[in-house]
Design a protein around this motif. Structure first.
Motif, PDB file in Angstrom:
ATOM      1  N   GLU A  48       0.848  -1.192   0.000  1.00 51.22           N
ATOM      2  CA  GLU A  48       0.000   0.000   0.000  1.00 51.22           C
ATOM      3  C   GLU A  48       0.887   1.246   0.000  1.00 51.22           C
ATOM      4  O   GLU A  48       2.035   1.205   0.448  1.00 51.22           O
ATOM      5  CB  GLU A  48      -0.909   0.012   1.233  1.00 51.22           C
ATOM      6  N   ARG A  49       0.345   2.353  -0.470  1.00 52.95           N
ATOM      7  CA  ARG A  49       1.122   3.584  -0.558  1.00 52.95           C
ATOM      8  C   ARG A  49       1.676   4.005   0.806  1.00 52.95           C
ATOM      9  O   ARG A  49       2.848   4.386   0.918  1.00 52.95           O
ATOM     10  CB  ARG A  49       0.265   4.715  -1.144  1.00 52.95           C
ATOM     11  N   TYR A  86       6.021   9.507  -5.713  1.00 49.26           N
ATOM     12  CA  TYR A  86       6.927   8.922  -4.720  1.00 49.26           C
ATOM     13  C   TYR A  86       8.254   9.686  -4.683  1.00 49.26           C
ATOM     14  O   TYR A  86       8.813   9.947  -3.612  1.00 49.26           O
ATOM     15  CB  TYR A  86       7.199   7.457  -5.051  1.00 49.26           C
ATOM     16  N   GLU A 110       2.465   7.896 -10.473  1.00 49.16           N
ATOM     17  CA  GLU A 110       2.650   7.491  -9.079  1.00 49.16           C
ATOM     18  C   GLU A 110       4.128   7.465  -8.708  1.00 49.16           C
ATOM     19  O   GLU A 110       4.506   7.841  -7.593  1.00 49.16           O
ATOM     20  CB  GLU A 110       2.018   6.117  -8.853  1.00 49.16           C
ATOM     21  N   VAL A 135       2.398   0.002 -11.422  1.00 53.45           N
ATOM     22  CA  VAL A 135       2.318   1.351 -10.874  1.00 53.45           C
ATOM     23  C   VAL A 135       2.561   2.347 -12.005  1.00 53.45           C
ATOM     24  O   VAL A 135       3.479   2.181 -12.813  1.00 53.45           O
ATOM     25  CB  VAL A 135       3.358   1.523  -9.746  1.00 53.45           C
TER      26      VAL A 135
END
Length: 319
Positions: free
Chosen positions: A233-234, A279, A275, A271
């Motif tokens: 999960e993020r 990050y 995204e 991903v």
């Protein structure tokens, strides 16, 4: 998608991953358009491959099936993998052969140094298989390789990507004493995925390993990386960033996990580039000197260029 049989060794006599051979296939979704690379067919690639083979060396580029091998080898950049081609661990993500390794090749440090000279490398990356069968996990062999490169190529900067030396007292100190310029040890994934993805390792041991490097020699750059797309999960990725910063790690890499065979862990999702960009932005705000986050980011990809950026970032931050 490749098969489980050994197609890398010159004389394959057994599956590369016997522990996975009887597992049911793990199906991954089709690769999106942003996961595309060109087939390696340039003169530079051929020259690099020839030098590697002439010196009897193993590269993680080949053994792990790196998608960037064509680009890197065309530029005569290769990551040497020492201590053989067989790993004592059986991580669910890795394409390196598993089993009981053979004896160490005492001349290997010199072979690596000579290949570094022939390739004209300004920055060399050396990694290894896990060698849980050795009393020091191969630490002295790492140190000998660093010293051999220093002697033959004094202007070359050296980056190492090490195993975790789990339960190998004094091993880390041997490697750090040889003074590599960059000490890289990958966490690979978030802690909640360790039992299925990296069962032979311990997350907080790896964090502590990186922290100890800085405690012993603060001048050495430290680096670590994870793969995404394994079911994390993020918020877990953000926690990994915090854990690494608590260990004073300088450089973070984040890349997309790609399934080597159907017997390996499935890709849970791809991903998006957006995204990855997010990050990277967050990681810089947390204090990393250098961040590389993209679908095809790998630990050693653009290592030489990134080392120069690391040096510049440290110089700027110390003003």
């Amino acid at each position: 998608m490749v098969v489980i049989l050994d197609t890398v060794s010159a004389n394959p006599v057994r599956p590369r991953h016997p522990e996975k051979a009887n597992r049911p296939d793990a199906l991954s979704p089709p690769k999106p358009d942003w996961i595309r690379v060109r087939a390696p067919n340039t003169r530079g690639y051929a020259d690099t491959r020839r030098i590697v083979k002439e010196n009897g060396l193993v590269t993680v580029c080949e053994e792990a099936g790196c998608p960037n091998i064509g680009e890197c080898w065309d530029k005569k950049h290769a990551t040497f993998m020492i201590m053989g081609d067989t790993c004592t661990r059986a991580c669910a993500f890795c394409n390196v052969k598993t089993g009981m390794p053979g004896a160490l090749e005492s001349s290997e440090p010199e072979y690596v140094a000579e290949a570094t000279r022939k390739l004209g490398l300004a920055h060399v990356v050396v990694t290894s298989v896990d060698r849980d069968d050795l009393d020091d996990g191969g630490a002295e062999h790492f140190a000998q390789t660093i010293r051999a490169i220093r002697e033959r190529c004094p202007a070359t900067t050296i980056e190492i990507l090490t195993p975790d030396f789990l339960r190998k007292q004094g091993a880390l100190e041997k490697v750090v004493a040889a003074k590599p310029d960059v000490f890289n040890h990958n966490l690979e994934t978030v802690p909640s995925r360790y039992l299925t993805v990296r069962p032979g390792a311990r997350y907080f041991h790896s964090i502590r390993l990186l922290q100890r490097v800085k405690e012993i020699d603060p001048a050495i750059f430290t680096k670590s990386g994870i793969m995404v797309g394994l079911g994390e999960e993020r918020h877990e990725v953000l926690q990994v960033m915090d854990d690494l910063r608590s260990a004073d790690v300088d450089f973070l890499t984040i890349g997309q996990y790609l399934q080597p065979t159907r017997k390996h862990h499935a890709v849970m999702r791809y991903v998006t580039p957006e995204e990855f960009s997010s990050y990277e932005t967050v990681a810089y705000t947390k204090g990393f000197l250098m961040v590389s986050a993209s679908p095809l980011t790998r630990s050693s990809h653009h290592a030489g260029e990134d080392f120069a950026k690391l040096q510049a970032a440290r110089a700027t931050s110390s003003r």
